[in-house]
Write an enzyme that holds these catalytic residues in place. Structure first.
Site, PDB file in Angstrom:
ATOM      1  NE  ARG A 248     -13.470 -12.703  14.427  1.00 46.23           N
ATOM      2  CZ  ARG A 248     -13.980 -12.513  13.208  1.00 46.23           C
ATOM      3  NH1 ARG A 248     -15.253 -12.205  13.054  1.00 46.23           N
ATOM      4  NH2 ARG A 248     -13.211 -12.632  12.152  1.00 46.23           N
TER       5      ARG A 248
ATOM      6  CG  ASP B  72     -23.767  -7.903  36.934  1.00 46.97           C
ATOM      7  OD1 ASP B  72     -23.690  -9.085  37.300  1.00 46.97           O
ATOM      8  OD2 ASP B  72     -22.771  -7.173  36.763  1.00 46.97           O
TER       9      ASP B  72
HETATM   10  N1  PLP Z   1     -20.185  -7.474  37.179  1.00 45.83           N
HETATM   11  C1  PLP Z   1     -19.794  -7.608  38.453  1.00 45.83           C
HETATM   12  C2  PLP Z   1     -20.816  -7.520  39.541  1.00 45.83           C
HETATM   13  C3  PLP Z   1     -18.448  -7.813  38.759  1.00 45.83           C
HETATM   14  O1  PLP Z   1     -18.081  -7.935  40.049  1.00 45.83           O
HETATM   15  C4  PLP Z   1     -17.508  -7.887  37.711  1.00 45.83           C
HETATM   16  C5  PLP Z   1     -16.070  -8.089  37.990  1.00 45.83           C
HETATM   17  O2  PLP Z   1     -15.615  -8.061  39.109  1.00 45.83           O
HETATM   18  C6  PLP Z   1     -17.950  -7.740  36.397  1.00 45.83           C
HETATM   19  C7  PLP Z   1     -19.291  -7.544  36.165  1.00 45.83           C
HETATM   20  C8  PLP Z   1     -16.981  -7.788  35.244  1.00 45.83           C
HETATM   21  O3  PLP Z   1     -16.638  -9.101  34.946  1.00 45.83           O
HETATM   22  P1  PLP Z   1     -15.232  -9.537  34.305  1.00 45.83           P
HETATM   23  O4  PLP Z   1     -14.163  -9.218  35.281  1.00 45.83           O
HETATM   24  O5  PLP Z   1     -15.418 -11.005  34.033  1.00 45.83           O
HETATM   25  O6  PLP Z   1     -15.077  -8.737  33.033  1.00 45.83           O
END
Ligand code: PLP
Length: 372
Positions: A47, A171
């Site tokens: 973990r 992101d």
């Molecule tokens: N960020 C974006 C732009 C996404 O499109 C997604 C999922 O579609 C995520 C985060 C979340 O990722 P996960 O599905 O791996 O939890």
């Protein structure tokens, strides 16, 4: 070293015991230690960390030009661990157009930890500046955004945030480090859903954070991951590492396909708008051109005739699957408003396309038939 070379080699040193070129998968949950807990080879319990995950984290940090990376069981686990590590009382700026998971996290969960989210159009610098004047402690960027492909000017927003001592999180799932490197533009942390392009084959879930420095914030988030347990399984770490070896090559092909599909859709009479930063008509084209190496393979488009026409077109597709998620070899389409839960925000006539690696002639033939 160039990105293409890093992708092939980072975290990929041959196994010291056997010389194996492909890394071993260490499935061990526990590692031998001394009588007083002294570590023998740097690991203790899965973990907290394990050798396969460490290889993946080395590769992720190298690709994003960060000092440290943390792998998680999903993109949402990564995002949550980071945002819940903010101090209570922090105001977080969140893009008006963003992945649904972030929207729900910001509305339902973060306020319980004393973190309040405020919406801002991150494509509008004046709006971002005004929002910072109200004492925000951090901003979340998603550029290009999901599902409307809005583009935020990372360097300009970093400048605005850092002048006020605020953090910038980005992101980078849609762009990947192949196309865009937010840390090099000044962002503090990059987040990925590695479920998408890193894995690349729609068969492995994961998430990651990459930090400019292995500093206090990184340590705090690592501690949270260790205690709350949002870790990545060793097999998934191995699959993701395997996927990222071909990430630059795949992105090159993905982008070329998407450009052609975007142009086809933009010229189609039954399509009222195409959201793709690679089109010169896109509001964020100039910024995207400056901060991205190419424009990615995600796009969305609006179907003339509204929701029913959009659903009918999606339903007529034969080669392109109706399915959620993105970044795999196969082209996927999705009516986002239908999957956004009880309070959908995406336009009802909008379809999102994750352009895959098929031949564009076949994709265009399928779209042409479905649109009529
Ligand atoms: N960020 C974006 C732009 C996404 O499109 C997604 C999922 O579609 C995520 C985060 C979340 O990722 P996960 O599905 O791996 O939890």
């Amino acid at each position: 070293m160039r990105l293409e070379t890093l992708a092939v080699h980072a975290g990929g040193e041959p196994d010291t015991e056997t010389g194996a070129i492909a890394p071993p998968i260490h499935m061990a949950t526990t590692f031998r230690h001394g009588p007083a807990g002294e570590r023998v080879a740097g690991f203790e319990y899965v973990r907290e960390g394990n050798p396969t995950q460490e290889r993946l984290e080395t590769a992720l940090a190298a690709l994003e030009h960060g000092e440290a990376a943390l792998a998680f069981g999903s993109g949402m686990a990564a995002m949550t661990a980071l945002l819940e590590s903010l101090a209570p009382g922090t105001t977080l700026l969140v893009p008006t157009d963003c992945y649904t998971g972030l929207r729900v996290l910001a509305d339902e969960f973060l306020p319980r930890g004393g973190i309040s989210a405020q919406r801002v159009d991150t494509a509008d610098l004046t709006a971002v500046d005004a929002a910072f004047a109200a004492d925000a402690g951090a901003i979340w960027l998603e550029t290009p955004s999901n599902p409307q492909l809005r583009v935020a000017d990372i360097a300009a927003i970093v400048d605005c945030a850092h002048r006020r001592g605020a953090l910038v999180f980005c992101d980078n799932t849609f762009a990947t480090p192949v196309l865009q490197q937010p840390l090099a533009l000044g962002a503090d942390v990059v987040m990925h859903s590695t479920t998408k392009y890193f894995g690349g084959h729609s068969d492995v879930m994961g998430g990651a954070l990459v930090f400019t420095q292995r500093g206090e914030l990184c340590e705090r988030v690592a501690h949270r991951r260790h205690v709350t347990g949002g870790v990545l399984a060793p097999f998934n770490a191995w699959m993701t590492l395997r996927g990222l070896r071909s990430l630059p090559a795949r992105m090159h092909w993905h982008c070329a396909n998407a450009r052609r599909i975007a142009e086809f859709l933009a010229a189609h009479a039954r399509v009222s708008a195409v959201n793709y930063p690679g089109l010169p008509t896109h509001a964020g084209h100039a910024v995207a051109q400056r901060q991205m190496r190419d424009f990615g393979a995600m796009l969305s488009f609006r179907v003339a005739g509204g929701r029913d026409a959009a659903l009918a077109a999606a339903g007529r597709l034969k080669l392109i699957h109706n399915a959620t998620s993105l970044g795999g070899c196969e082209t996927l389409i999705e009516h986002r408003a239908s999957v956004e839960g009880t309070n959908p925000v995406s336009p009802q006539d909008l379809l999102r396309l994750s352009v895959g690696l098929e031949h564009t002639d076949d994709l265009i033939a399928d779209l042409a038939e479905a649109l009529g």
